[in-house]
Design an enzyme around this catalytic site. Structure first.
Site, PDB file in Angstrom:
ATOM      1  N   GLY A   1      -5.357   7.958   7.474  1.00 12.06           N
ATOM      2  CA  GLY A   1      -4.371   6.938   7.092  1.00 12.06           C
ATOM      3  C   GLY A   1      -3.117   7.559   6.512  1.00 12.06           C
TER       4      GLY A   1
ATOM      5  N   ALA B   1      -7.910   6.651   3.279  1.00  8.56           N
ATOM      6  CA  ALA B   1      -6.908   5.765   2.665  1.00  8.56           C
ATOM      7  C   ALA B   1      -6.373   4.838   3.755  1.00  8.56           C
ATOM      8  CB  ALA B   1      -5.788   6.595   2.047  1.00  8.56           C
TER       9      ALA B   1
ATOM     10  N   HIS C   1      30.633   9.041 -11.477  1.00  4.72           N
ATOM     11  CA  HIS C   1      30.639  10.290 -10.714  1.00  4.72           C
ATOM     12  C   HIS C   1      30.424  11.441 -11.693  1.00  4.72           C
ATOM     13  CE1 HIS C   1      31.777  13.341  -7.819  1.00  4.72           C
ATOM     14  NE2 HIS C   1      32.560  13.865  -8.746  1.00  4.72           N
TER      15      HIS C   1
HETATM   16  P1  NAD Z   1      -1.713   1.404   3.606  1.00  5.18           P
HETATM   17  O1  NAD Z   1      -1.869   0.065   4.184  1.00  5.18           O
HETATM   18  O2  NAD Z   1      -0.458   1.792   2.942  1.00  5.18           O
HETATM   19  O3  NAD Z   1      -1.936   2.510   4.766  1.00  5.18           O
HETATM   20  C1  NAD Z   1      -3.123   2.607   5.496  1.00  5.18           C
HETATM   21  C2  NAD Z   1      -2.823   3.375   6.770  1.00  5.18           C
HETATM   22  O4  NAD Z   1      -4.057   3.685   7.374  1.00  5.18           O
HETATM   23  C3  NAD Z   1      -2.010   2.583   7.775  1.00  5.18           C
HETATM   24  O5  NAD Z   1      -0.924   3.366   8.225  1.00  5.18           O
HETATM   25  C4  NAD Z   1      -3.007   2.299   8.894  1.00  5.18           C
HETATM   26  O6  NAD Z   1      -2.412   2.241  10.159  1.00  5.18           O
HETATM   27  C5  NAD Z   1      -3.943   3.494   8.783  1.00  5.18           C
HETATM   28  N1  NAD Z   1      -5.285   3.260   9.295  1.00  5.18           N
HETATM   29  C6  NAD Z   1      -6.058   2.152   9.161  1.00  5.18           C
HETATM   30  N2  NAD Z   1      -7.266   2.341   9.751  1.00  5.18           N
HETATM   31  C7  NAD Z   1      -7.253   3.608  10.251  1.00  5.18           C
HETATM   32  C8  NAD Z   1      -8.198   4.400  10.938  1.00  5.18           C
HETATM   33  N3  NAD Z   1      -9.421   3.926  11.232  1.00  5.18           N
HETATM   34  N4  NAD Z   1      -7.849   5.669  11.297  1.00  5.18           N
HETATM   35  C9  NAD Z   1      -6.625   6.152  10.996  1.00  5.18           C
HETATM   36  N5  NAD Z   1      -5.686   5.439  10.341  1.00  5.18           N
HETATM   37  C10 NAD Z   1      -5.991   4.187   9.967  1.00  5.18           C
HETATM   38  O7  NAD Z   1      -2.992   1.608   2.677  1.00  5.18           O
HETATM   39  P2  NAD Z   1      -3.290   2.650   1.519  1.00  5.18           P
HETATM   40  O8  NAD Z   1      -2.449   3.853   1.619  1.00  5.18           O
HETATM   41  O9  NAD Z   1      -4.782   2.809   1.534  1.00  5.18           O
HETATM   42  O10 NAD Z   1      -2.865   1.858   0.230  1.00  5.18           O
HETATM   43  C11 NAD Z   1      -3.550   0.653  -0.103  1.00  5.18           C
HETATM   44  C12 NAD Z   1      -2.656  -0.315  -0.839  1.00  5.18           C
HETATM   45  O11 NAD Z   1      -2.301   0.218  -2.104  1.00  5.18           O
HETATM   46  C13 NAD Z   1      -1.387  -0.594  -0.070  1.00  5.18           C
HETATM   47  O12 NAD Z   1      -1.234  -1.988   0.023  1.00  5.18           O
HETATM   48  C14 NAD Z   1      -0.303  -0.016  -0.929  1.00  5.18           C
HETATM   49  O13 NAD Z   1       0.857  -0.818  -0.943  1.00  5.18           O
HETATM   50  C15 NAD Z   1      -0.923   0.067  -2.316  1.00  5.18           C
HETATM   51  N6  NAD Z   1      -0.403   1.266  -2.990  1.00  5.18           N
HETATM   52  C16 NAD Z   1       0.905   1.289  -3.335  1.00  5.18           C
HETATM   53  C17 NAD Z   1       1.438   2.424  -3.913  1.00  5.18           C
HETATM   54  C18 NAD Z   1       2.889   2.459  -4.259  1.00  5.18           C
HETATM   55  O14 NAD Z   1       3.490   1.418  -4.413  1.00  5.18           O
HETATM   56  N7  NAD Z   1       3.507   3.625  -4.364  1.00  5.18           N
HETATM   57  C19 NAD Z   1       0.652   3.543  -4.133  1.00  5.18           C
HETATM   58  C20 NAD Z   1      -0.677   3.488  -3.743  1.00  5.18           C
HETATM   59  C21 NAD Z   1      -1.189   2.337  -3.177  1.00  5.18           C
END
Ligand code: NAD
Length: 474
Positions: free
Chosen positions: A188, A276, A451
């Site tokens: 992910g 993730a 600036h």
């Molecule tokens: P995410 O939804 O950001 O990303 C998950 C990714 O995994 C996606 O790109 C998806 O396409 C991919 N994916 C899904 N299934 C897969 C598979 N079987 N194989 C390969 N890739 C796959 O999820 P996350 O990173 O786990 O975060 C979870 C939540 O936590 C999110 O909603 C995020 O907004 C939140 N979060 C936010 C922050 C921040 O604001 N900085 C930090 C950490 C987490």
């Protein structure tokens, strides 16, 4: 006998503790229930954000950034240090100390606001009765005139890559590796994968990120995603797009992965695997059969635009409802609901929630992307400006990235701001503020920016919307 409250909040994460504190400030008799325990086995308030999410990950991101900069950036400033070493134990202990400070801070805020904290698992029954199974084994019953559900979210587990806490981990495990893994696999390329992948990469791990989608960061602006991907690749993060993982087997202290790259099956062997792939609403056990609260087909609590559930007087906020799973979105919903309960106006504008990914460079945005506007048929114009032409960014030796402002073609109203670069997690709020005040690109262009600061990139990008940026050819 049940304890009576004006407001009972289930969950003391970002959404829940904001709801509880604001309700108490407004003179409502408030209780807040949380089941979580800290690393020391003692109750720890603050939810995922404070214990195992935003706060600890930022601590590690900062430690690893310092280490990385010492090795790769400081040389440009004429600063060198021989044999830089990272002591992972000290780094993790520092992170734990910060977490303790902030979780303890919530307990103190509860005390100061006379909020009754209950430590255990709460389940909502009919009649706004909440049964709490406390850690001491005792059960208590609370009845609220209002109940706010704020249970947060849990990591999604892949059926073929179950978390074992040692080899295959979620974000929690990846915050606590005892040493830098030689090879780290990440499934992910989302927010968590990129942030925690960056931490361990900077500390020396070989990091391979397997992302199922063909596009990188599909939710972000396409130019931002492209620039970020280029920077991450330069840093040595091996990001494989369109890689569908089908198997993860633990053999002799290694994780053997099989993934398909669209052409054929490939294999990858790593020492640790971070999964993730998103999070899901933590509603398991939250609702008794007679609670009357409806869930949607994604398992989220169904709410209207004011966070009201299907039961009068029961509200739900944060990660367990629709909208982005972001701590600050939960903050605002918690406050809004407490104010609505107290008879005040309360509202959250989901269209101006900022997004931030704390990688290096940072990624941030607010509002719509070009793609979303095209799909919606909204006419727009854009202006962008690179940090490489911003004196402050160059002085900091951080020239990567740019700011893009998107405005309505006819009205000039700002529809989105997209940033990639140093400290853009702070800069994005200028876009949030402008959008909340229904500002135009011209408004931003006519506002004096100090600036030399990084914010000049926003100023020039806003001017570029009208093809009058001073520091670049338009
Ligand atoms: P995410 O939804 O950001 O990303 C998950 C990714 O995994 C996606 O790109 C998806 O396409 C991919 N994916 C899904 N299934 C897969 C598979 N079987 N194989 C390969 N890739 C796959 O999820 P996350 O990173 O786990 O975060 C979870 C939540 O936590 C999110 O909603 C995020 O907004 C939140 N979060 C936010 C922050 C921040 O604001 N900085 C930090 C950490 C987490």
């Amino acid at each position: 006998m049940s304890e009576q409250y004006d407001v009972v909040v289930i969950g003391a994460g970002p959404a829940g503790y904001h709801a509880a504190i604001r309700a108490a400030q407004l003179g409502l008799k408030t209780a807040c229930i949380d089941a979580a325990l800290g690393k020391d086995g003692k109750p720890a308030l603050g939810g995922t954000c404070l214990r195992i999410g935003c706060v600890p990950s930022k601590a590690l991101l900062d430690s690893s950034r310092q280490f990385h900069n010492l090795q790769h950036l400081f040389g440009e400033h004429g600063i060198t240090a021989k044999d830089a070493k990272i002591d992972v134990k000290t780094m993790v202990a520092r992170k734990d100390k910060i977490v303790k400070q902030f979780t303890g801070g919530i307990a103190q805020l509860f005390k100061a606001n006379k909020i009754s904290a209950y430590y255990g698992f709460g389940t909502l029954h009919a009649g706004k009765k909440v049964v709490v199974k406390q850690h001491d084994g005792k059960e208590v019953e609370l009845v609220g005139k209002h109940v706010v559900l704020a249970p947060g979210s849990d990591s999604i587990e892949l059926p073929f890559a179950k978390f074992d806490g040692k080899h295959i981990v979620d974000n929690v495990g990846a915050l606590d590796f005892e040493q830098v893994p030689k090879r780290l696999g990440v499934i992910g390329a989302g927010v968590i994968g990129l942030e925690l992948g960056s931490v361990w990469k900077r500390l020396g791990a070989e990091v391979t990120v397997l992302e199922a989608l063909p596009d990188f960061l599909a939710a972000a602006d396409a130019d931002v995603a492209k620039a970020a991907l280029r920077e991450f690749k330069k840093q040595g993060l091996d990001i494989k797009l369109g890689a569908k993982v089908s198997k993860a087997e633990i053999k002799k202290n290694e994780v053997h992965l099989t993934y398909n790259d669209g052409k054929s099956d490939q294999s990858l062997v790593v020492d640790k695997l971070l999964v993730a792939v998103g999070r899901k609403a933590a509603t398991k056990g939250l609702l008794a059969d007679d609670s009357g609260v409806k869930l949607n087909d994604r398992g989220q609590v169904e709410v209207d635009e004011h966070c009201k559930t299907s039961v009068d007087g029961v509200w739900a906020v944060g990660d367990c409802v629709r909208g982005p799973m972001l701590a600050h979105k939960g903050f605002e919903e918690g406050i809004a609901v407490a104010e609505l309960i107290a008879g005040l106006p309360g509202h959250v504008n989901l269209d101006t929630i900022p997004w931030v990914i704390y990688t290096e460079p940072e990624i941030a945005w607010v509002g719509k992307t070009e793609k979303q506007l095209k799909d919606e048929g909204v006419p727009f114009k854009t202006g962008s400006f690179p940090f490489a032409a911003v004196a402050r960014a160059v002085a900091m030796a951080e020239p990567a990235g740019f700011v893009k402002v998107i405005a309505h073609e006819e009205t000039d109203r700002i529809l989105g701001m997209h940033l990639v670069g140093v400290n853009v997690s702070e800069l994005v709020h200028e876009g949030v503020l402008a959008m909340e005040f229904h500002g135009s690109a011209e408004d931003l262009a006519r506002i004096c920016h100090a600036h030399p600061t990084l914010s000049e990139a926003i100023h020039d990008a806003a001017m570029a919307v009208d093809k009058r940026a001073i520091h670049k050819a338009n």
